[in-house]
Design a protein around this motif. Structure first.
Motif, PDB file in Angstrom:
ATOM      1  N   MET A 358       0.814  -1.224   0.000  1.00  0.00           N
ATOM      2  CA  MET A 358       0.000   0.000   0.000  1.00  0.00           C
ATOM      3  C   MET A 358       0.847   1.273   0.000  1.00  0.00           C
ATOM      4  O   MET A 358       0.472   2.280  -0.600  1.00  0.00           O
ATOM      5  CB  MET A 358      -0.958   0.011   1.191  1.00  0.00           C
ATOM      6  N   ALA A 359       1.992   1.238   0.673  1.00  0.00           N
ATOM      7  CA  ALA A 359       2.857   2.425   0.730  1.00  0.00           C
ATOM      8  C   ALA A 359       3.449   2.755  -0.639  1.00  0.00           C
ATOM      9  O   ALA A 359       3.852   3.899  -0.891  1.00  0.00           O
ATOM     10  CB  ALA A 359       3.982   2.207   1.742  1.00  0.00           C
ATOM     11  N   LYS A 360       3.473   1.769  -1.527  1.00  0.00           N
ATOM     12  CA  LYS A 360       4.064   1.971  -2.854  1.00  0.00           C
ATOM     13  C   LYS A 360       3.001   2.311  -3.912  1.00  0.00           C
ATOM     14  O   LYS A 360       3.337   2.617  -5.046  1.00  0.00           O
ATOM     15  CB  LYS A 360       4.803   0.703  -3.292  1.00  0.00           C
ATOM     16  N   VAL A 361       1.738   2.220  -3.521  1.00  0.00           N
ATOM     17  CA  VAL A 361       0.661   2.440  -4.490  1.00  0.00           C
ATOM     18  C   VAL A 361       0.641   3.889  -4.967  1.00  0.00           C
ATOM     19  O   VAL A 361       0.645   4.828  -4.171  1.00  0.00           O
ATOM     20  CB  VAL A 361      -0.714   2.072  -3.874  1.00  0.00           C
ATOM     21  N   LYS A 362       0.633   4.066  -6.273  1.00  0.00           N
ATOM     22  CA  LYS A 362       0.483   5.383  -6.885  1.00  0.00           C
ATOM     23  C   LYS A 362      -0.060   5.189  -8.296  1.00  0.00           C
ATOM     24  O   LYS A 362       0.523   4.443  -9.078  1.00  0.00           O
ATOM     25  CB  LYS A 362       1.810   6.137  -6.921  1.00  0.00           C
ATOM     26  N   PHE A 363      -1.165   5.840  -8.583  1.00  0.00           N
ATOM     27  CA  PHE A 363      -1.765   5.692  -9.913  1.00  0.00           C
ATOM     28  C   PHE A 363      -2.656   6.892 -10.214  1.00  0.00           C
ATOM     29  O   PHE A 363      -3.033   7.647  -9.316  1.00  0.00           O
ATOM     30  CB  PHE A 363      -2.576   4.388 -10.017  1.00  0.00           C
ATOM     31  N   ASP A 364      -2.968   7.051 -11.475  1.00  0.00           N
ATOM     32  CA  ASP A 364      -3.881   8.112 -11.893  1.00  0.00           C
ATOM     33  C   ASP A 364      -5.300   7.578 -11.789  1.00  0.00           C
ATOM     34  O   ASP A 364      -5.710   6.702 -12.555  1.00  0.00           O
ATOM     35  CB  ASP A 364      -3.573   8.540 -13.332  1.00  0.00           C
ATOM     36  N   GLY A 365      -6.045   8.089 -10.813  1.00  0.00           N
ATOM     37  CA  GLY A 365      -7.381   7.581 -10.535  1.00  0.00           C
ATOM     38  C   GLY A 365      -8.480   8.461 -11.092  1.00  0.00           C
ATOM     39  O   GLY A 365      -8.232   9.423 -11.826  1.00  0.00           O
ATOM     40  N   VAL A 366      -9.697   8.146 -10.711  1.00  0.00           N
ATOM     41  CA  VAL A 366     -10.864   8.920 -11.130  1.00  0.00           C
ATOM     42  C   VAL A 366     -10.774  10.348 -10.605  1.00  0.00           C
ATOM     43  O   VAL A 366     -11.101  11.315 -11.305  1.00  0.00           O
ATOM     44  CB  VAL A 366     -12.154   8.249 -10.615  1.00  0.00           C
ATOM     45  N   THR A 367     -10.318  10.501  -9.355  1.00  0.00           N
ATOM     46  CA  THR A 367     -10.305  11.803  -8.705  1.00  0.00           C
ATOM     47  C   THR A 367      -8.954  12.504  -8.763  1.00  0.00           C
ATOM     48  O   THR A 367      -8.773  13.546  -8.147  1.00  0.00           O
ATOM     49  CB  THR A 367     -10.736  11.666  -7.228  1.00  0.00           C
ATOM     50  N   GLY A 368      -8.016  11.941  -9.515  1.00  0.00           N
ATOM     51  CA  GLY A 368      -6.677  12.522  -9.621  1.00  0.00           C
ATOM     52  C   GLY A 368      -5.617  11.493  -9.276  1.00  0.00           C
ATOM     53  O   GLY A 368      -5.890  10.286  -9.257  1.00  0.00           O
ATOM     54  N   THR A 369      -4.410  11.964  -9.008  1.00  0.00           N
ATOM     55  CA  THR A 369      -3.330  11.050  -8.648  1.00  0.00           C
ATOM     56  C   THR A 369      -3.557  10.506  -7.242  1.00  0.00           C
ATOM     57  O   THR A 369      -3.755  11.275  -6.298  1.00  0.00           O
ATOM     58  CB  THR A 369      -1.971  11.767  -8.705  1.00  0.00           C
ATOM     59  N   ILE A 370      -3.536   9.180  -7.118  1.00  0.00           N
ATOM     60  CA  ILE A 370      -3.794   8.520  -5.842  1.00  0.00           C
ATOM     61  C   ILE A 370      -2.498   7.989  -5.249  1.00  0.00           C
ATOM     62  O   ILE A 370      -1.785   7.199  -5.871  1.00  0.00           O
ATOM     63  CB  ILE A 370      -4.794   7.352  -6.006  1.00  0.00           C
ATOM     64  N   SER A 371      -2.179   8.465  -4.058  1.00  0.00           N
ATOM     65  CA  SER A 371      -1.065   7.929  -3.269  1.00  0.00           C
ATOM     66  C   SER A 371      -1.328   8.316  -1.824  1.00  0.00           C
ATOM     67  O   SER A 371      -2.224   9.120  -1.534  1.00  0.00           O
ATOM     68  CB  SER A 371       0.283   8.475  -3.753  1.00  0.00           C
ATOM     69  N   PHE A 372      -0.559   7.744  -0.908  1.00  0.00           N
ATOM     70  CA  PHE A 372      -0.799   7.945   0.518  1.00  0.00           C
ATOM     71  C   PHE A 372       0.472   8.426   1.212  1.00  0.00           C
ATOM     72  O   PHE A 372       1.572   7.990   0.873  1.00  0.00           O
ATOM     73  CB  PHE A 372      -1.287   6.645   1.161  1.00  0.00           C
ATOM     74  N   ASP A 373       0.301   9.314   2.202  1.00  0.00           N
ATOM     75  CA  ASP A 373       1.456   9.811   2.938  1.00  0.00           C
ATOM     76  C   ASP A 373       1.786   8.898   4.114  1.00  0.00           C
ATOM     77  O   ASP A 373       1.239   7.801   4.247  1.00  0.00           O
ATOM     78  CB  ASP A 373       1.233  11.262   3.381  1.00  0.00           C
ATOM     79  N   GLU A 374       2.668   9.357   5.002  1.00  0.00           N
ATOM     80  CA  GLU A 374       3.131   8.507   6.103  1.00  0.00           C
ATOM     81  C   GLU A 374       2.045   8.189   7.118  1.00  0.00           C
ATOM     82  O   GLU A 374       2.197   7.271   7.923  1.00  0.00           O
ATOM     83  CB  GLU A 374       4.320   9.172   6.810  1.00  0.00           C
ATOM     84  N   PHE A 375       0.933   8.919   7.076  1.00  0.00           N
ATOM     85  CA  PHE A 375      -0.185   8.648   7.980  1.00  0.00           C
ATOM     86  C   PHE A 375      -1.267   7.773   7.342  1.00  0.00           C
ATOM     87  O   PHE A 375      -2.212   7.370   8.017  1.00  0.00           O
ATOM     88  CB  PHE A 375      -0.818   9.968   8.441  1.00  0.00           C
TER      89      PHE A 375
END
Length: 404
Positions: A358-375
């Motif tokens: 999950m920490a490595k997930v990054k993609f162009d989604g429906v609502t924009g670029t999807i990724s997650f921070d340290e929280f």
């Protein structure tokens, strides 16, 4: 909390290749591993319009992944449970997901108060949870966020919705600077989401120089607000800010206008539903904030909107459709990374592999670029203010507030 057995905590996650399944759970031809993505939302009751939009959007993501054979050798299946917007039911649903070894991720819930009862069981079981709608800041940053001491309480919790810290700041800035409202009466429904959002709004509105001329709390099940409406009238408020959801916000707004007070009610994403103007004959001019830019205005959402329509769901995707699709797709992306890192097969410890990915997930989604921070929070902080115009919500202004 209900105790989790050692076997469940470990996951009992050895997944053998099995036939893909149709909606009846029967095996069909093919040698694929079934991966279940749980969905928790209110599918019945007052908030079911939002919940059904969540369920359908998750279903569309899974069907799209299967159609594209996005993860080779994997067939995704959605298992949706109704939490009735009740924390105790959500906790029971969490246990059901945990006990199903094929569940490698859960999307939901809608309500932050429900999520509070699901987070620890999921964390103990190592089961990834991605909410498209929870905005309570403490869910990802702990209670210390208010004093600048943010600590992530559960490593398994992620969200594609932004926080109430950000939403409250955006709402205050819009109402004070754009709408020109300086005197606000503040009400919340005493639930986790509503109270947190109202507190964030208050802090930011007063920081800007706005005045809170009165505060009150209501029961989210109440529908008669004449007593509190009478209080508001005495304060000279030029707007009412409500921390809560549309089933109570709609009659509150109508009774406010019926009393002769021609001032807008403003709320957060909990009132941004097509049901709000349907339930409120005097909703014209009311305001709401919601996460992200309007899905209908995003080039990245055109395919989602078209596919949702083609799929023939009888319920609208509502406020969280795009965010739910992205939340579900983030789990699918994590499964893909886990499979690719294990010689093309779902790892025996599937839940751990998905969580690690999950920490490595990054993609162009429906609502924009999807990724997650340290929280585990979304890195997309875009918000939009909406106004009821001509009996429907219309976008007024979008921005990404800078919250320090």
């Amino acid at each position: 909390m209900i105790a989790i057995t050692a076997a469940l905590a470990a996951g009992s996650l050895t997944l053998t290749a099995c036939g893909s399944r149709d909606d009846d759970g029967k095996s069909s031809s093919g040698d694929k591993t079934t991966v279940v993505i749980g969905v928790d939302a209110p599918l019945t009751g007052d908030l079911s319009a939002l919940g059904l939009g969540i369920k359908n959007s998750a279903d569309l993501a899974a069907k799209t992944a299967n159609k594209k054979e996005y993860v080779k050798g994997v067939e995704f299946k959605i298992e949706a449970l109704d939490d009735q917007a009740q924390p105790s039911v959500g906790q029971q649903n969490a246990q059901k997901f945990i006990s199903d070894k094929e569940v490698l991720g859960v999307v939901g819930p809608l309500n932050s108060s429900v999520s509070q009862q699901m987070q620890k069981p999921f964390s103990d079981a190592g089961l990834t949870q991605v909410s498209p709608a929870n905005t309570g800041t403490e869910l990802t940053q702990g209670d210390g966020w208010k004093t600048g001491n943010s600590v992530r309480p559960f490593k398994t919790f992620f969200r594609t919705a932004t926080t109430d810290e950000i939403q409250g700041a955006f709402a205050a800035e819009y109402l004070f600077s754009k709408a020109g409202k300086k005197k606000v009466y503040l009400i919340d429904d005493q639930k986790t989401y509503g109270a947190g959002l109202a507190a964030s709004f208050k802090a930011n509105f007063t920081k800007l120089g706005g005045q809170i001329v009165g505060t009150d709390h209501v029961n989210p099940d109440d529908r008669d607000f004449n007593a509190v409406v009478a209080k508001i009238k005495k304060t000279g408020a030029d707007a009412l800010y409500y921390g809560g959801e549309y089933p109570a916000a709609a009659p509150l707004s109508q009774q406010l206008k019926d009393s002769g007070q021609n001032i807008p009610l403003m709320g957060g994403d909990g009132i941004y539903s097509g049901e709000f103007p349907k339930l409120n004959k005097k909703a014209e001019g009311d305001l709401a904030t919601s996460v992200g830019k309007p899905v209908e205005d995003l080039p990245s959402a055109k395919e989602f909107i078209a596919n949702y329509k083609t799929a023939g769901y009888k319920d609208a995707y509502e406020a969280y459709g795009g965010l739910t699709y992205d939340a579900t797709w983030s789990v699918i992306e994590a499964v893909k990374l886990a499979v690719e890192g294990n010689d093309g097969k779902v790892p025996a410890d599937g839940r751990k592999a998905v969580l690690d990915a999950m920490a490595k997930v990054k993609f162009d989604g429906v609502t924009g670029t999807i990724s997650f921070d340290e929280f585990g929070d979304t890195t997309n902080h875009m918000m939009t203010a909406y106004k009821v115009t001509g009996g429907a919500w219309k976008p007024e202004y979008s921005a990404a507030p800078n919250v320090s």
